[in-house]
Enzyme design. Sequence first.
Site, mmCIF file in Angstrom:
data_model
loop_
_atom_site.group_PDB
_atom_site.id
_atom_site.type_symbol
_atom_site.label_atom_id
_atom_site.label_comp_id
_atom_site.label_asym_id
_atom_site.label_seq_id
_atom_site.Cartn_x
_atom_site.Cartn_y
_atom_site.Cartn_z
ATOM 1 N N VAL A 164 0.833 -1.197 0.000
ATOM 2 C CA VAL A 164 0.000 0.000 0.000
ATOM 3 C C VAL A 164 0.871 1.252 0.000
ATOM 4 O O VAL A 164 0.593 2.226 -0.710
ATOM 5 C CB VAL A 164 -0.949 -0.001 1.221
ATOM 6 N N GLU A 165 1.941 1.225 0.764
ATOM 7 C CA GLU A 165 2.781 2.416 0.894
ATOM 8 C C GLU A 165 3.545 2.748 -0.381
ATOM 9 O O GLU A 165 3.547 3.905 -0.817
ATOM 10 C CB GLU A 165 3.770 2.237 2.046
ATOM 11 N N THR A 166 4.228 1.767 -0.963
ATOM 12 C CA THR A 166 5.163 2.084 -2.056
ATOM 13 C C THR A 166 5.131 1.100 -3.221
ATOM 14 O O THR A 166 6.026 1.120 -4.057
ATOM 15 C CB THR A 166 6.611 2.140 -1.524
#
EC number: 4.2.2.1
Length: 389
Positions: A164-166
Amino acid sequence: MRLTAISQSNYTGFLLKRPFALLVPALLLSLAACSSTSQTGNNGSASSAGSSGGPAGWAAENRTLSANKNTFVAQVSERHAIPRSHIEQLLATATVDDRVIRLMTPKGSGGRVTRAWQSYRSRFVEPIRLRKGTAFWNANRQTLNRAEQTYGVPAAIVAAIIGVETVYGEQTGSFRVLDTLYTLGFNHPEPNRPEKSQMFRNQLAALLDLDYRDKVDANSTTGSFAGAIGLPQFMPVSIEHYAVDGDNDGHIDLRNSTKDAIMSVANYLAKHGWRAGEPVFAPVTLPAGAASLVDGGLEPSMSWSQLQSRGASLRAGSSGGHWQNGKEIGVIDLRDEVRGSNEYRTATRNFFAITKYNRSYFYAASVADLAYGLASRQRSSGYQVTMPY
């Protein structure tokens, strides 16, 4: 690692996902990620050594730092025992980044944000992240298993957060973090919200400390337009308090070391209340009128007995758990105002631990749903993995 104006670790995710997120209005300056708790050993040691049992994360770092640069230098020097000359030399190279100001300037009239759960979820629980997350899991199985054994956080949850982050390291940001934090600490586009610039000055102080102690190179480190770094998008305060040397090379590198990133995410969640062996969502059938059970908070506020008294029941074939003891659950509302729908779920303490990474119900539920999809793929390939719920 996120906040509300703010709660940190992963302030970047909060900002990037803000158009659709279910935002908590309270401006709680309780960042989850900072500098002076020590963890232990090689596999569990945080990047900063302090007195064990003392305050950690934002609780340790949320202190007043002056907007006057000379006073700021003196305060940071005293707080972190850094020579003033070192701080002054670094700040002399910092520049105001107009792109950061533009990206951080509130859009529109500043009115209420429309909440659209399905639109938000579809950005993260989608074929690309499922495919790349499966490849990431297969390539890092040993480290993910070690993280789960060490911290009790399922491999699926750790993999989902990094996804989700990167997108597994593909989108870590190209902004010079020193410039970003300097810009937002001293030239924040919302001067009527001084708590925001204050938060970024504390993050800048942590970056200066990390640089002085050779943990992060402030001259070259890049990240998001809010100053988050590496695969897990940790803010500097989080790096100080929760980052882990997962590959045991004596250095923490959240951008280039997958092992460091995996172990750091698991450590972060463990330090923020994750309970090993518990699901993210309890297997509960909620009664009609579930909206009346929602309080919108970021901590579990109900007991199972209370929820039962309101008409909830355990799903057929499901077993209980620790969430049935004490105030360990809360009902959340995943509202989609575009489609006119509500999705209610019974969240356990583990759900609320994920909200410490990003203070958004939408974020935490998307992480859990992506984790469920990734774990299901592993099981279909014959691996016995922990399902998140």
